[in-house]
Enzyme design. Structure first.
Site, mmCIF file in Angstrom:
data_model
loop_
_atom_site.group_PDB
_atom_site.id
_atom_site.type_symbol
_atom_site.label_atom_id
_atom_site.label_comp_id
_atom_site.label_asym_id
_atom_site.label_seq_id
_atom_site.Cartn_x
_atom_site.Cartn_y
_atom_site.Cartn_z
ATOM 1 N N LYS A 84 13.510 -5.744 -0.412
ATOM 2 C CA LYS A 84 12.669 -6.742 -1.091
ATOM 3 C C LYS A 84 11.278 -6.117 -1.166
ATOM 4 C CE LYS A 84 10.535 -10.466 -2.537
ATOM 5 N NZ LYS A 84 9.255 -9.778 -2.845
ATOM 6 N N THR A 91 2.540 -12.385 7.856
ATOM 7 C CA THR A 91 3.865 -12.895 7.498
ATOM 8 C C THR A 91 4.897 -12.422 8.513
ATOM 9 O OG1 THR A 91 3.160 -12.495 5.246
ATOM 10 C CG2 THR A 91 5.466 -13.068 5.530
ATOM 11 N N CYS A 117 -3.132 0.496 7.044
ATOM 12 C CA CYS A 117 -3.088 -0.123 8.376
ATOM 13 C C CYS A 117 -3.816 0.754 9.376
ATOM 14 C CB CYS A 117 -1.644 -0.268 8.843
ATOM 15 S SG CYS A 117 -0.673 -1.253 7.741
ATOM 16 N N ASN A 163 0.796 -1.236 0.000
ATOM 17 C CA ASN A 163 0.000 0.000 0.000
ATOM 18 C C ASN A 163 0.824 1.280 0.000
ATOM 19 O OD1 ASN A 163 0.781 -0.373 2.634
ATOM 20 N ND2 ASN A 163 -1.179 0.132 3.534
ATOM 21 N N GLY A 216 1.473 -7.945 6.827
ATOM 22 C CA GLY A 216 0.457 -8.667 7.595
ATOM 23 C C GLY A 216 1.052 -9.769 8.446
ATOM 24 N N GLU A 257 5.513 -3.663 11.665
ATOM 25 C CA GLU A 257 4.170 -3.077 11.757
ATOM 26 C C GLU A 257 3.269 -3.984 10.953
ATOM 27 O OE1 GLU A 257 0.985 -1.794 10.672
ATOM 28 O OE2 GLU A 257 1.946 -0.132 9.601
HETATM 29 O O1 G3H Z 1 -0.675 1.069 6.024
HETATM 30 C C1 G3H Z 1 0.047 1.381 6.939
HETATM 31 C C2 G3H Z 1 0.637 2.707 6.980
HETATM 32 O O2 G3H Z 1 1.655 2.730 7.922
HETATM 33 C C3 G3H Z 1 -0.390 3.791 7.227
HETATM 34 O O3 G3H Z 1 0.168 5.018 6.931
HETATM 35 O O4 G3H Z 1 -1.414 6.506 8.141
HETATM 36 O O5 G3H Z 1 0.165 7.410 6.454
HETATM 37 O O6 G3H Z 1 -1.773 6.031 5.748
HETATM 38 P P1 G3H Z 1 -0.772 6.305 6.810
#
Ligand code: G3H
Length: 510
Positions: free
Chosen positions: A206, A262, A312, A183, A260, A278
């Site tokens: 990676k 993993t 996330c 993402n 996730g 994270e």
């Molecule tokens: O998807 C996980 C990211 O750490 C979320 O970042 O709050 O800048 O969208 P964001």
């Protein structure tokens, strides 16, 4: 019903052309980056990247072999030794240069994000610009915090005279393995690369398969900036083939992973090395009776539906006091209907989710909620990977969507009768990334924030990682350690001490 907008490609500078032409082989496949050069894999195999919108192959990347991974890690080891001897200001200078090049080439990189992960065009450009700023901030922060150490004297500890002077400084860990998610394949890669490099480490990247080509373009910006050969490299391929080999490789000294489940498997297999992880969240949004409902509704829609909920930190469950639930749901519905739905090239709010299997997973959660009696505020609609935004009211704890992360444009609302009920639901989750609370009473907000078992609580705003220098961490299954620029630089270093032993005590007399 939300509007559907037709495609409208707006990019002029194309991916894989101009300064990026050397990334592409004669066969149109993208090369991997090793020892300062763009190379074809000896495997003779490639991995296709499916465009989530067209569901056709958009790009192909190399399926690197284990031998190629070995070579990359060997080169990283050698390069790191001389990089650690490079003055801090020079490291910072190169990072500033890479940041400028990255921002200069934001359009072709953003185009990759649009094609590979269906990120809306404007958000894709923002991701690249934010990444350049992040790299520059790393350079500046690194110069400050790595330029300082500590000086301790021995006579503060019982039984000691002042005969020992202890000098502490921060030294690099060695070779860092960075594994970002689909993402934010650029931003969550540089959030690892910047801290690693300024601290004197080398880095092996990676990238995720979806997003790999954007990551290769980003790496080329570091190449153009003139970083030493082997210091940064990028291997592509199937996680099932080289994933374990990379994460269990004895040449890797630290793993920074975002993704996730993993990550949980990696943490069990990795050796005795520092881990930064994270792994997602089920961020709760608690709405009290005295909340500004317009503000809450705006944040629920932005937090729940931006990038089609594939963050996330997205709002993933709304826990609203029953007395204001009807009013809140009406306000959210009025905003959801205005969301545009369609292709990322046209900058629609809701774009296709990353893969067909993600769309199927989301649909499974929706059908479970339907069967168990949730109220559908909009009609459920799907075309290929595109899922129309959906608010599910009257969700109950026996529904999967109350607990699982859809990573899609589907948002459950649970009506609560007490604040304690909301806090209980939040804390019963396996996740603990972020959460938010809407109230006009700051004293209540602080008490609720303290009670929520999450790494961060936002008061009167949706969860978010940024600004990128803020600490970012998850409790429980949401992660290990803390990120954010300063924390990542510190995490990618070790403390080294030198103790000067004096033959006789020495006290400063003034
Ligand atoms: O998807 C996980 C990211 O750490 C979320 O970042 O709050 O800048 O969208 P964001």
């Amino acid at each position: 019903m939300a509007h559907f907008k037709p495609p409208n490609v707006a990019f002029t500078q194309m991916a894989g052309t101009g300064v990026f032409a050397e990334l592409v082989g004669g066969d149109g496949e993208f090369k991997y980056y090793s020892d300062g050069e763009w190379k074809k894999s000896c495997s003779g195999k490639s991995v296709p990247i499916i465009n989530p919108t067209t569901r056709e192959t958009q790009f192909k990347v190399q399926a690197c072999t284990k031998e190629e991974v070995n070579k990359v890690i060997d080169a990283a080891k050698t390069a790191q030794k001389s990089w650690a001897k490079t003055p801090l200001w020079k490291r910072a200078e190169l990072l500033h240069k890479a940041a400028a090049i990255l921002k200069e080439h934001r359009n072709p990189i953003a185009e990759c994000l649009v094609k590979e992960i269906a990120k809306p065009a404007k958000d894709a450009v923002t991701e690249v610009v934010r990444s350049g700023d992040l790299v520059s901030y790393c350079a500046e922060e690194g110069v400050r915090i790595l330029g300082e150490g500590k000086f301790l004297v021995s006579d503060s500890f019982p039984g000691n005279e002042r005969t020992k002077y202890c000098l502490t400084s921060k030294i690099p860990l060695g070779v860092i393995l960075a594994i970002p998610p689909f993402n934010y394949p650029v931003n969550l890669a540089v959030s690892k690369i910047g801290p690693a490099l300024i601290a004197g480490n080398s880095l092996v990247l990676k990238p995720p398969t979806q997003g790999a080509v954007a990551a290769l373009h980003m790496v080329h910006c570091f190449h153009l900036a003139g970083f030493p050969k082997g210091l940064i490299s990028c291997v592509t391929g199937k996680g099932s083939e080289i994933g374990d080999f990379l994460t269990m490789h004895p040449g890797i000294n630290c793993i920074s992973f975002t993704g996730g489940d993993t990550g949980i498997a990696i943490s069990k297999k990795a050796g005795m090395i520092p881990l930064q992880m994270e792994l997602g969240g089920k961020d709760a949004c608690i709405i009290l009776e005295d909340a500004d409902l317009d503000l809450a509704a705006a944040n629920i829609v932005k937090g729940g539906f931006s990038y089609s909920g594939q963050r996330c930190t997205a709002v993933k469950v709304v826990l609203v006091m029953d007395s204001v639930a009807d009013a809140l749901v009406e306000k959210v519905k009025a905003k959801v209907v205005k969301l545009t739905v369609g292709p990322p090239e046209d900058d629609c709010d809701i774009t296709p989710v990353v893969t067909e299997s993600s769309a199927n997973f989301i649909e499974g959660l929706v059908m479970d909620a339907k069967q168990k009696g949730a109220t559908f505020c909009q009609e459920y609609k799907r075309a290929g990977n595109l899922i129309w935004p959906l608010l599910l009211d009257n969700v109950r704890p026996d529904m999967r969507i109350a607990w699982e992360e859809p990573f899609g444009p589907v948002l459950p609302v649970i009506r609560i009768n007490s604040v304690e009920e909301g806090i209980h639901h939040c804390n019963a989750s396996n996740f603990g990334l972020q959460g938010c609370v809407f109230t006009r009473d700051i004293n209540k907000a602080i008490l609720i924030s303290d009670a929520m078992e999450t790494g961060t609580v936002q008061i009167n705003s949706a969860p978010a990682r940024g600004p990128d220098h803020f600490p970012f961490q998850g409790l429980k299954d949401s992660g290990i350690g803390s990120q954010g620029i300063t924390n990542s630089i510190n995490m990618m270093t070790k403390i080294k001490t030198t103790v000067i032993n004096l033959p006789t005590p020495s006290y400063t007399m003034g």
